[in-house]
Design an enzyme around this catalytic site. Structure first.
Site, PDB file in Angstrom:
ATOM      1  N   CYS A 247       1.520   5.888  -1.552  1.00  0.00           N
ATOM      2  CA  CYS A 247       1.896   4.708  -1.706  1.00  0.00           C
ATOM      3  C   CYS A 247       3.069   4.251  -2.667  1.00  0.00           C
ATOM      4  CB  CYS A 247       0.682   3.924  -1.872  1.00  0.00           C
ATOM      5  SG  CYS A 247      -0.103   4.084  -3.708  1.00  0.00           S
ATOM      6  N   ARG A 252      -3.151   2.971  -4.523  1.00  0.00           N
ATOM      7  CA  ARG A 252      -3.818   2.620  -3.125  1.00  0.00           C
ATOM      8  C   ARG A 252      -3.910   3.867  -2.228  1.00  0.00           C
ATOM      9  NH1 ARG A 252       0.856  -1.743  -1.181  1.00  0.00           N
ATOM     10  NH2 ARG A 252       2.135  -0.537  -2.702  1.00  0.00           N
TER      11      ARG A 252
END
Lengths: 299, 146
Positions: A247, A252
């Protein structure tokens, strides 16, 4: 001495159902010897506003990151941190947090780098705990320190460095950022320089599957058929694939790493924590702009 | 380090934070967070006036007003799920209260880095407060130019 797993029906389809617990399970097990509950949030003050009784706080910035080098703490630092939180090597750890367990999953991934075996997520995190009307306390953190052994991190299995990703090209990559970040659009006005990466776009051939697609309305993980539709049918991942997820800074994508590894049972999934803030600022690495994955460049 | 020109409230806030242990600084930040004032009635139904501070991870919106006496008023909205961001906004709302345009524009851009929170909340997070201050000052400049 692991605490019994949550055998709730909603988890049985997952590849590793022992990695999740429900609010009912946690409420019933609070205070069980051998169990420590950890809160890990994006917001460093959220724990102080109210947390699950007996939970300790571990912050990704101030606890898990090395304060100088862009890396995680080392074995000695991890041992000191966990010991101070009352966590032993055999302790069952349940992590929960804000934002669909975004940072909780990140903490779980870091625990896994150190080989801490029994580490689970509270499905739905803070949001679901609150929605179910369960209790919080503002009592100050109190933990009885224990000894945690110094175990060095093993970065070889679930962590990818930039050079690993270059060598990996041609194998599945999952970019879990938003479509705008993936395509390389810049929506910010010139007066507000975007921080973190010098170039925009994505790593060639990466499939864009925003991380939160794995999460249902109530913050819990979606059931297996829906996850299969997203990751197998949608992103084309197949059993036996070597997969790298990334990410912006690797938080994430550790959520997606959890989904692929523990819920869908893919083996050998690695999280590239350097992610876009490294790749997008690196000299002469291939980048693709636009919403299509793009071709793998010839080596 | 002495900065004689720092307005009184901002200097006091800094001294209060620096006088505490790192862990206690978080508690003080939480107190600020709880003290973020409600919006005055006249602005409650005007989300259009507020500018989102994109640099903060959590949604925070600010709006500055310059009155006839050239006093700056800063208003901020941030959700209770984002207590750190609320705390940053509250420090600035209280710290800038009653200051003139010139005094606000003279506040050093690095004020957020000097109040002892960098260690407590991390340098990355403190950027959000720097952005809040920067945007507030930019709004003030735009208002007096208009």
């Amino acid at each position: 001495m692991a605490v019994e797993v949550d055998s709730a029906a909603q988890f049985t389809e997952f590849a590793h159902p022992e990695r999740l617990v429900s609010g009912d399970w946690l409420e019933a097990h609070l205070g069980t010897p051998g169990l420590v509950v950890v809160e890990s949030d994006e917001d460093v003050l959220l724990y102080e506003t109210g947390h699950i009784e007996g939970a300790v706080k571990i912050d990704w910035h101030t606890d898990l990151n090395d304060p100088v080098v862009r890396d995680y703490i080392d074995g000695a630092g991890f041992a000191k941190l966990l010991g101070s939180k009352g966590i032993g090597r055999d302790t069952t750890v349940v992590i929960y947090g804000d934002k669909n367990n975004w940072w909780a999953a990140y903490a779980l991934w870091v625990f896994t780098l150190f080989g801490h075996e029994d580490v689970r997520l509270l499905d739905g995190g803070r949001a679901k705990w609150e929605a179910e009307g369960r209790a919080y306390t503002t009592a100050a953190e109190s933990a009885t320190p224990v000894d945690y052994p110094v175990v060095e991190r093993d970065d070889s299995k679930i962590r990818a460095y930039k050079d690993d990703v270059l060598a990996h090209l041609g194998n599945p990559l999952v970019d879990v950022r938003s479509p705008e970040e993936f395509s390389g659009e810049r929506t910010t006005a010139p007066a507000y320089p975007e921080e973190g990466a010098l170039r925009a776009g994505h790593i060639p051939s990466a499939q864009n599957v925003p991380w939160a697609k794995a999460v249902a309305e109530d913050g819990t993980f979606k059931p297996v058929p829906e996850l299969d539709a997203i990751y197998r049918d949608g992103a084309g991942l197949k059993d036996g694939d070597s997969i790298v997820a990334y990410c912006r800074i690797g938080e994430r994508s550790s959520h997606t790493w959890f989904v692929l590894t523990h819920l869908l049972g893919f083996e050998g999934v690695r999280n590239y924590d350097g992610s876009w803030t490294e790749w997008g600022s690196t000299v002469r690495v291939p980048i693709v702009k636009g919403s299509e994955p793009g071709a793998v460049p010839a080596k | 380090m002495t900065t004689p020109d720092l307005p009184e409230q901002l200097a006091e806030i800094r001294e209060d934070f620096l006088g505490l242990e790192v862990r206690e600084r978080l508690q003080l930040l939480l107190e600020f967070s709880n003290e973020l004032p409600e919006l005055p009635e006249r602005y409650r139904d005007h989300p259009d006036l507020f500018e989102r501070v994109e640099e903060c991870q959590s949604p925070v919106f600010i709006f500055t007003e310059v009155d006839d006496a050239r006093i700056v008023h800063l208003f901020a909205i941030a959700p209770k799920e984002a207590p750190t961001t609320r705390g940053f906004a509250s420090i600035l709302v209280q710290g800038l209260a009653g200051l003139t345009v010139e005094e606000v524009l003279a506040v050093p851009d690095d004020y957020p880095q000097t109040i002892g929170l960098t260690e407590a909340v991390s340098p990355l997070r403190i950027r959000g407060m720097t952005a809040l201050l920067g945007r507030a000052k930019r709004q003030v400049r735009e208002k007096i130019a208009a």
